[in-house]
Design a protein around this motif. Structure first.
Motif, PDB file in Angstrom:
ATOM      1  N   SER A 316       0.833  -1.205   0.000  1.00 24.51           N
ATOM      2  CA  SER A 316       0.000   0.000   0.000  1.00 24.51           C
ATOM      3  C   SER A 316       0.858   1.241   0.000  1.00 24.51           C
ATOM      4  CB  SER A 316      -0.931  -0.026   1.214  1.00 24.51           C
ATOM      5  OG  SER A 316      -0.188  -0.230   2.408  1.00 24.51           O
ATOM      6  N   SER A 317       1.296   1.680   1.186  1.00 25.63           N
ATOM      7  CA  SER A 317       1.982   2.970   1.273  1.00 25.63           C
ATOM      8  C   SER A 317       3.326   2.975   0.577  1.00 25.63           C
ATOM      9  CB  SER A 317       2.160   3.360   2.739  1.00 25.63           C
ATOM     10  OG  SER A 317       2.986   2.433   3.405  1.00 25.63           O
ATOM     11  N   SER A 318       3.943   1.815   0.423  1.00 29.89           N
ATOM     12  CA  SER A 318       5.275   1.815  -0.164  1.00 29.89           C
ATOM     13  C   SER A 318       5.265   1.723  -1.686  1.00 29.89           C
ATOM     14  CB  SER A 318       6.108   0.687   0.432  1.00 29.89           C
ATOM     15  OG  SER A 318       5.358  -0.487   0.547  1.00 29.89           O
ATOM     16  N   LYS A 319       4.089   1.653  -2.283  1.00 28.35           N
ATOM     17  CA  LYS A 319       3.961   1.760  -3.730  1.00 28.35           C
ATOM     18  C   LYS A 319       4.857   0.788  -4.487  1.00 28.35           C
ATOM     19  CE  LYS A 319       1.164   5.324  -3.370  1.00 28.35           C
ATOM     20  NZ  LYS A 319      -0.267   5.184  -3.633  1.00 28.35           N
ATOM     21  N   GLY A 320       4.901  -0.445  -4.029  1.00 29.14           N
ATOM     22  CA  GLY A 320       5.677  -1.439  -4.736  1.00 29.14           C
ATOM     23  C   GLY A 320       7.125  -1.506  -4.318  1.00 29.14           C
ATOM     24  N   ALA A 321       7.592  -0.591  -3.470  1.00 31.40           N
ATOM     25  CA  ALA A 321       8.956  -0.657  -2.961  1.00 31.40           C
ATOM     26  C   ALA A 321       8.971  -1.516  -1.708  1.00 31.40           C
ATOM     27  CB  ALA A 321       9.461   0.760  -2.668  1.00 31.40           C
ATOM     28  N   VAL A 322      10.104  -1.519  -0.998  1.00 32.30           N
ATOM     29  CA  VAL A 322      10.157  -2.307   0.227  1.00 32.30           C
ATOM     30  C   VAL A 322       9.140  -1.771   1.231  1.00 32.30           C
ATOM     31  CG1 VAL A 322      12.470  -3.234   0.065  1.00 32.30           C
ATOM     32  CG2 VAL A 322      12.174  -0.887   0.773  1.00 32.30           C
TER      33      VAL A 322
END
Length: 565
Positions: A316-322
């Motif tokens: 969610s908040s990390s938009k596909g990042a860690v």
């Protein structure tokens, strides 16, 4: 409590910090510190920067000593690059302080830094982590560091000489930024990101932000120690002369800024990541600068290892990042997340599971709770108690902590429909029934969010609407008999334990063995074949949630319909 246990790394560091405090500044509050740059999502690798000193500071407080855990928000750092997924037009803000950059599109926060600080601040509260936040923007722009800045400028030749010892060494030995580091620890660390202050007019440890474009694309062209008159030029074309004794729109370069703050705050304990311990990095150089320039001592500072991630389906908040602590808290309870950091020494790497492995992590946690309840916690008990409570009190807990995998299966099968979930959970143990879903929260909500965000659609459980008449017609007599034995025993065994006994006993009875007999290899094979048959008839696949949980979820009447009764 034994404070020198090899397994209890927190107590050992607390011992060292308390002893050092007595030597350096007896009678004063002990200061532990963390530093985070809110340049992007603050992930679970960054979180070790906060969790490590928190645990040490909390242990010191448990012993009745005054201890402050400061969290320096490095929100006066420069905005370095436009992250993937953000409008490239944001590149016009590169070089500005993070607090001067607009928040990402759609954010309610006043600037970039506050947008990324907010979810971490909320996560810290949920995790029981008490910090004293310090905004570096506020510190610098209000003149708090003026004396230290003027001192560093006077000592610039000494600082330059210290840095010169490492410049060649760094070029030869240090990997390019981002190489040799784990994905969970490569977010902007501020190490070397703003240069070390070398300019054609000489070395200067101070970097002004331009008063016209607000960026740090500036070069100091002259400085007078007596008058503090400073002249700079900016890449935007602006040139200006200011008095550093009055100027509040700039900062010390990182390798000077960090040791300056250690001295200013009296920091006794601050960990740092692997990237800060390479030759010429801020931790190494800072130890010499704090000693030779600021006449103080570097904190005790363990190096912490990487935090890896297992599985990341739909973040969610990390938009596909860690993922971030906020992401982790969506799918696991705060004490469990704390435990994962508390049980490993900072030098040990570990992984946090977002995939099916989270169920095993929870099984391990629950087994530990049972051991401790039975007086058999041993060394693991210490990390456990650091996880479920702080010096300030206990963290919220689930009153009836049912197995996570069971709750996840129920949430999956019912698609989160609360009346259905309560019906199934109530039937798990009819002798001590759960009467409200609040009894199994927040764990139930974590398990439900895990199913909804981390389980791929093709792995979700879909119960058949109608019987598979073709498959039922193809059954041989032993298969039909196994289904009859199951259906005949449903009513008498309608609980989680009862159905568990029933489904395992069916192949034993068919083999002429008592229901409680130890299974032979042949019976184990027959059990697997029987389970596959029931799964195929109920959900159209050869596997699924634990069969007793699935039967409770489907309900006796529907089980009879789908199994051809």
């Amino acid at each position: 409590m034994v404070h020198n246990s090899e397994a209890d790394w927190v107590s050992r560091f607390a011992d060292d910090v308390i002893a050092e405090a007595e030597r350096r500044a007896p009678g004063r509050a002990i200061v532990c510190a963390s530093g985070i740059s809110p340049s992007g999502a603050i992930h679970l690798g960054n979180f070790r920067e906060i969790m490590t000193p928190h645990l040490v500071a909390d242990e010191i407080r448990r012993r009745g000593l005054e201890c402050v855990h400061i969290l320096s928000w490095d929100d006066y750092d420069r905005f370095r690059r436009v992250p993937q997924g953000i409008d490239p037009a944001w590149s016009e803000h590169v070089g500005k302080p993070l607090t001067s950059v607009p928040a990402p599109p759609g954010s309610d926060h006043p600037n970039w830094a506050e947008h990324f600080k907010a979810p971490m601040t909320a996560a810290l509260a949920e995790l029981g982590i008490e910090v004293t936040p310090i905004s570096q923007t506020a510190q610098y722009t209000s003149g708090v560091y003026r004396r230290q800045i003027l001192h560093a400028m006077r000592e610039r030749a000494t600082i330059d000489a210290i840095l010169a010892r490492y410049r060649t060494k760094v070029k030869q030995q240090e990997p390019p930024a981002g190489e040799g580091t784990d994905a969970a620890d490569t977010a902007d660390t501020a190490d070397d990101g703003d240069g070390d202050g070398v300019a054609s007019a000489g070395y200067f440890p101070y970097k002004p932000y331009c008063s016209v474009c607000d960026r740090d694309l500036t070069t100091i062209t002259s400085y007078d120690d007596e008058t503090t008159e400073l002249t700079y030029v900016c890449a935007c074309g602006h040139s200006e002369t200011v008095y550093l004794s009055e100027h509040n729109r700039g900062k010390l370069v990182w390798k000077v800024d960090w040791p300056m703050r250690w001295a200013h705050e009296g920091v006794l304990f601050e960990p740092s990541g692997v990237d800060h311990h390479s030759p010429g990095s801020a931790w190494v150089v800072g130890g010499e600068i704090i000693s030779e320039v600021f006449r103080a001592q570097r904190p005790i500072g363990p190096m912490y290892a990487f935090v890896g991630i297992t599985g990341m389906a739909k973040m969610s908040s990390s938009k596909g990042a860690v993922p971030t602590p906020a992401d982790a808290l969506e799918i696991m309870e705060a004490p469990l997340l704390r435990w994962m950091y508390a049980r490993r020494k900072p030098s040990q790497s570990f992984k946090i599971a977002f995939n099916q492995e989270i169920q095993r992590t929870y099984d391990e946690w629950d087994a530990l709770e049972r051991k401790i309840a039975g007086g058999d916690g041993q060394s693991a008990e210490i990390a456990y108690h650091r996880s479920v409570a702080t010096a300030g009190g206990a963290l919220p807990a689930t009153p009836r902590p049912l197995p996570y995998r069971t709750l996840a299966s129920i949430a999956d099968i019912t698609t989160g429909e609360e009346d259905q979930m309560l019906r199934i959970i109530r039937d798990l143990n009819p002798d001590i029934p759960v009467t409200s879903l609040d009894e199994v929260r927040p764990r139930l909500d974590c398990a439900r969010r895990w199913v909804n965000t981390q389980v791929p659609d093709d792995q979700r459980t879909r119960i058949r609407e109608e019987p598979d008449v073709t498959r039922l017609a193809s059954l041989d007599e032993p298969q039909r008999e196994s289904l009859r034995l199951l259906l005949d025993g449903l009513d008498a065994h309608w609980s989680l334990d009862g159905l568990t006994s029933l489904v395992y006993s069916v192949p034993k009875v068919q083999a002429g063995l008592p229901a409680d007999a130890a299974p032979t290899p042949e019976v184990k094979t027959a059990q697997r074949e029987f389970f596959v048959l029931v799964y195929e008839l109920l959900v159209g696949r050869d596997t699924g949630p634990r069969l007793p949980t699935l039967l409770l979820a489907v309900g006796a009447e529907r089980v009879r319909k789908l199994l051809g009764a």
